[in-house]
Design an enzyme around this catalytic site. Sequence first.
Site, PDB file in Angstrom:
ATOM      1  N   GLU A   1       0.802  -1.227   0.000  1.00 53.41           N
ATOM      2  CA  GLU A   1       0.000   0.000   0.000  1.00 53.41           C
ATOM      3  C   GLU A   1       0.838   1.282   0.000  1.00 53.41           C
ATOM      4  O   GLU A   1       0.782   2.086   0.923  1.00 53.41           O
ATOM      5  CB  GLU A   1      -0.978  -0.019   1.180  1.00 53.41           C
ATOM      6  CG  GLU A   1      -1.943  -1.167   1.006  1.00 53.41           C
ATOM      7  CD  GLU A   1      -3.043  -1.218   2.038  1.00 53.41           C
ATOM      8  OE1 GLU A   1      -2.753  -1.036   3.229  1.00 53.41           O
ATOM      9  OE2 GLU A   1      -4.194  -1.458   1.660  1.00 53.41           O
TER      10      GLU A   1
ATOM     11  N   GLU B   1      -4.247 -10.403   0.162  1.00 52.03           N
ATOM     12  CA  GLU B   1      -5.068 -10.323   1.371  1.00 52.03           C
ATOM     13  C   GLU B   1      -6.505 -10.629   0.963  1.00 52.03           C
ATOM     14  O   GLU B   1      -6.984 -10.161  -0.069  1.00 52.03           O
ATOM     15  CB  GLU B   1      -5.018  -8.914   1.991  1.00 52.03           C
ATOM     16  CG  GLU B   1      -3.640  -8.547   2.500  1.00 52.03           C
ATOM     17  CD  GLU B   1      -3.568  -7.124   3.074  1.00 52.03           C
ATOM     18  OE1 GLU B   1      -4.590  -6.584   3.519  1.00 52.03           O
ATOM     19  OE2 GLU B   1      -2.460  -6.568   3.048  1.00 52.03           O
TER      20      GLU B   1
HETATM   21  C1  GAL Z   1      -5.060  -3.848   4.091  1.00 51.38           C
HETATM   22  C2  GAL Z   1      -3.651  -3.650   4.577  1.00 51.38           C
HETATM   23  C3  GAL Z   1      -3.390  -4.388   5.846  1.00 51.38           C
HETATM   24  C4  GAL Z   1      -4.498  -4.140   6.807  1.00 51.38           C
HETATM   25  C5  GAL Z   1      -5.786  -4.557   6.218  1.00 51.38           C
HETATM   26  C6  GAL Z   1      -6.962  -4.265   7.103  1.00 51.38           C
HETATM   27  O1  GAL Z   1      -5.432  -2.823   3.256  1.00 51.38           O
HETATM   28  O2  GAL Z   1      -2.730  -4.045   3.631  1.00 51.38           O
HETATM   29  O3  GAL Z   1      -2.171  -3.970   6.358  1.00 51.38           O
HETATM   30  O4  GAL Z   1      -4.560  -2.789   7.093  1.00 51.38           O
HETATM   31  O5  GAL Z   1      -6.025  -3.831   5.064  1.00 51.38           O
HETATM   32  O6  GAL Z   1      -6.885  -4.848   8.331  1.00 51.38           O
END
Ligand code: GAL
Length: 988
Positions: free
Chosen positions: A421, A500
């Site tokens: 990010e 993620e």
């Molecule tokens: C993503 C980020 C993570 C965490 C997650 C939300 O956007 O990469 O580090 O913030 O969201 O928990």
Amino acid sequence: MPAPAYLSDTAPGSGARVAPRSWLRSDAPALSLDGTWRFRLSPTADLPEDVAGPALDDSGWDELAVPAHWVLQGDGEYGRPIYTNVQFPFPLDPPHVPDENPTGDYRRTFELPADWPEGARTVLRFDGVESLYRVWLNGAEVGIATGSRLAQEFDVTDLVRPGTNHVAVRVHQWSPASYLEDQDQWWLPGIFRDVTLVARPVDGLQDVWLRTGWAGGDGWVEPELTADDAAFPVTLRIPSLGVETVWTRPADVGRVEVGPVEPWTAETPRLYDATVESTGETVSLRLGFRTVEIRGDRFLVNGERVVFHGMNRHEAHPVRGRVFDEQHAREDLARMKRFNVNAIRTSHYPPHPRLLDLADELGFWVILECDLETHGFEKNGWTRNPSDDPAWRDAYLDRIERTVERDKNHPSIVMWSLGNESGTGANLAAMSAWVHARDSGRPVHYEGDYTGEYTDVYSRMYSTVPETEQIGTDGSTAPLLGCTPAQGARQRTKPFLLCEYAHAMGNGPGALDQYEALVDAHPRLHGGFVWEWRDHGILTRTADGTPFYAYGGDFGEVVHDGNFVMDGMILSDDTPTPGLYEFAAMASPVRFTFDDAVGVTVANRRHSAATDDLRFDWRVEHDGRIVARGVLAVPPIPAGSSARVELPAIAVAPDAETWLTVEAVLAAATSWAPEGHVVASAQADRSAQALGGAAPAAPRITGWRDAEGSLTLGSAAFERGRLVRLAGRAVSGPRLELFRAPTDNDEGSAFSDPTGSDGAVPGVSSASLWRAHGLDRLVHRLVAVQEAPGALRTLTRVSAADSALSLTVETVWALVGDELELRVEIEPSAGWPTVWPRIGVRFNLPDGGEPIPGAEWFGLGPRESYPDSIQAARLGRYTASVDELSVPYARPQETGHRSAVRELTVGGLALRAFPDGRGRLPGFVLTRHTPQQLAAAEHPHELPASQTTYLFLDAAQHGLGSRACGPDVWPEFSLRPEARTLRVRFGS
Ligand code: GAL
């Protein structure tokens, strides 16, 4: 006095920094400088340089452990941790940071060992310091470094001296580097990894890289040595392979064919011990032979497609913060293995180097991520984002070099990730170019490169199921985030992964199985990494000494992001959540399909290992009681294949449910689980009748007349239509309840499926709609009470203040033989607009000197389940205490729902539940708190003392989804307002 100029300098460091190299096990002398240091904390950075001088009297200073974060030492004496996700806890004023900049001065002496090698160079190594540090040895400045989770060595050869030496380190919490370290986690300053003085012997090995490869059964080593000519001859030995190769001069160093070897994979992490010996130094490595490649849109290791069943792993511990503890890390990784996790993304920085040794040894596919995130710039449209600003280019390159160089020898690392990010820009592209030039053996990942300008795989976070499906579908032209159609077409030529997904905050996530089904259907999709492995709660105490796990805001931070840091598959104290069991079921390496009554197909979904490490147990249960069991004869099934196996003859009960359970268990103990550990299981319904077929007909009652409603029916006593006693204890209810304490996902509002498929209202959480419609504050009006011989009927209108929407609830109690039947009809008025959290009724069971100990049930269990998170639930007979029935999520919320209950005993109260007209069985929740009480508490310790146990019978519950940071509940599992029937019989 302004703060020192280096606190406005984007350079990664200065002074005697030396080039990064591998973290190697060497026989060169090393002296650990971990331990107790003198420590002084100042609130600002504009300090005199007195810290440098050995002569300074620091006897009045405190003592502090190294490694440690100073904010986690003492009891608030050294400040408190700060939690932010995207926000910067300081003004967005790059590269400057405020004068209010906690600064820790560290000092200690050490004795140079008498046998420190003569003529050797000496480096001072820091494995992790947050965020900028300046080092002096014996009063002379050594240098400055940044990169909190990156190692840095300084050449101190000319400064170190025999006998006593004095080292001083000044650590600033904030620095220009903080703009590059905006990861979603606690800000935890200090020297938190090891400090070591390392001798670099004459004729030693400055660096060693043993790249390995494997194809067609044979392995090879492609060595790269960094050493002076005088270090030669150098010998490579791999004793178990009989390899002993001597290179007499640098030009001789070249590829070594090692012949037949077992390949390294995450499933078969075969390591071969190796040494590299020069005239001055010997280093030891553990080699794993494997080849990583991308072929078309496939990501392959040793020629086979990899599917990531991964976790995003932060280094987080409730007491130590990011300070590494090897024992705990090993347990953590073993736990991952037990839950069918096969991959780790080291979000969002390199872990302690030993973690990768453990990953090599236990077997994980690792995406190793650089320490980089500039997320806070997004708020202003990425204006002045360092990722695209030439002033930061050196810092970016420095970070990726130190990342790759330190860990390049690990077979577990199959991809490098540039960071997280950080928008996009030329500096990221430069990092990628550097990696490509340096390591052709591993692809480059970075999610923020949406259009695929400089990375090798297509990666996304939190894309919805339909969107993910479109990414995987050949020929699809559905738009991809941030891409023109042409860019989208380019992205579809690459392997795809979800770096993620399935945000595991609080109760959830739902829909894991839907994502998994896509991976099975579309080979371009390579699985993903759940966000995230563990809650980051920090163990602290209330003013009265009650311990609890703190999250954002609990330390009085100026800006913070609340409990967004509590989004793990395990709680802060390592307790696995039900979501992790769901993950294990979804990711199971073996799948069973019951084709027909006589056979089961066993599919081996592994990358390369056959099933010969597994035993296949079966059992038959009649109404949850085992009547037969055995072991299935399953031939070893190669990876990617399946076999049909004959089932034993099954005795079907005429008047009980008959279920067959098959389990794949470990045939022998491994380093991560005992013999018998279940890696996969499945159940098949072999009952003679469909569920409900055996349910007795509802009694037909006639002769109803209006009544006052005070009567006794079997063990039940009613006063004016209301239940007051049942089975010998005070009981009230059933009272309609539509509310559940909102989960973190119910409170989520950010995301909705762009296709609109989930029906979520963009920007509006389900929980806010529930509150707006008064679901948490329903009031009741008894409309009618009627009696008939052996029966009681009530009609109640349920609604909320200022609302014309209502429900009508009819209850019918009737004696049937020695049982008491209760039927509840729940009928909504027209016009309810939102989804509902639940449709259920509540019974209050006041303690009255005898609190309810727990529940025994025949239904799905043993853990909680919800419509979109139910793959791990199995039909059986279970027992649990009231406490065990609830999960202590970091912020109290809905928990404890057990689905499809057939029989339930709670205290002296025993009931049988019957399916409704569509074959749906109720669930139950047994808890010490109402949803309203749970919803009002921010932490478990704030829940009020309770004198009552509450039993909910739920005709239905809403799904979970993952809208705290991802898609809402899939429509199929959303609870839209509807009429429902509950039907149970109490033993009297
Ligand atoms: C993503 C980020 C993570 C965490 C997650 C939300 O956007 O990469 O580090 O913030 O969201 O928990």
